[in-house]
Design an enzyme around this catalytic site. Sequence first.
Site, PDB file in Angstrom:
ATOM      1  N   PRO A 213     -50.039 -35.009  17.624  1.00 45.70           N
ATOM      2  CG  PRO A 213     -49.729 -35.705  15.427  1.00 45.70           C
ATOM      3  CD  PRO A 213     -50.534 -34.768  16.278  1.00 45.70           C
ATOM      4  CD  GLU A 214     -47.457 -33.704  23.438  1.00 48.81           C
ATOM      5  OE1 GLU A 214     -46.461 -33.836  24.163  1.00 48.81           O
ATOM      6  OE2 GLU A 214     -48.592 -33.501  23.887  1.00 48.81           O
TER       7      GLU A 214
END
Length: 286
Positions: free
Chosen positions: A2-3
């Site tokens: 997850p960015e």
Amino acid sequence: MPELPEVETIKRDLGELVVGARVEDVEIPSPVLVEHPSREDFVRRLRGARAAGARRRAKHLIVDLDSGDALVLQLKIGGQLLLVPPVKEPATALMLVLRLEGGRSLFLRDETGFTRARLLDAGELERRFEDLGPEPLGDEFRPGYLREKLGGRRARIKGLLLDQKVVAGVGNIYVDEALFDARIHPTRKANTLTEDEWTRLQAAVKENLRAGIEHRGTTFSLYRDVLGRKGHHQDHLKVFVQAGKPCPGGCGGKVVKEKVGGRATFLCPACQPEDGSGEAVRLEFG
Ligand SMILES: [Zn+2]
């Protein structure tokens, strides 16, 4: 992994689906999840608190509680935060279960086990984030910011963009996509970039993050939203994990995979020449 766009999607889901609910009980199946305060204090301060809001800072997910505390989650590589129901109760890789009023629960699961949680008061929260660079979709990331911040640096541009003190929330996927859009080789030294290249790069960082949010994130294997759904930005990637495919820049070449600073890196060597002569090379390839 997850960015910014993935955490932003989860934050928006929480805002719609969970904010307003009270935490009735807390279970912590993982012995490594809670980094602060003690496990006992974490449970005591969470139990009975109401979720008053959801925020994101860089790749951190923040749930503000009506007690003044904030629950801060770092989903790292494979953290999933799932609302049960409607999601079917997961049975494996559980790290945290928040029992909410009304018979619903938030299940935090992570097959990689790297997710971490903290419960912080307002002062601790501020100190935790004081070293982070500006949000790339916020006003602080104004035109000229990257050039002013990095223009004198001799380090490689990709590594600098991944530094959370330079700009917060950008990771490996979106940095490779932005460098391709800006036609800049990932190993270019920052002090060799032209003013034009800085302008293109800053616009490309924003554009790719916005597109990632619009597509509800990128799922290669583990990322899910709060309702257990995959993102679909993986269907729109130009170079990231596209090695061997035709370059979408129309140069006739192929996307390649290299290692830059220990990170898998995807680029088009024709569109993003190492010597930075992007315009000239494009003309030669005609
Ligand atoms: Zn190309």
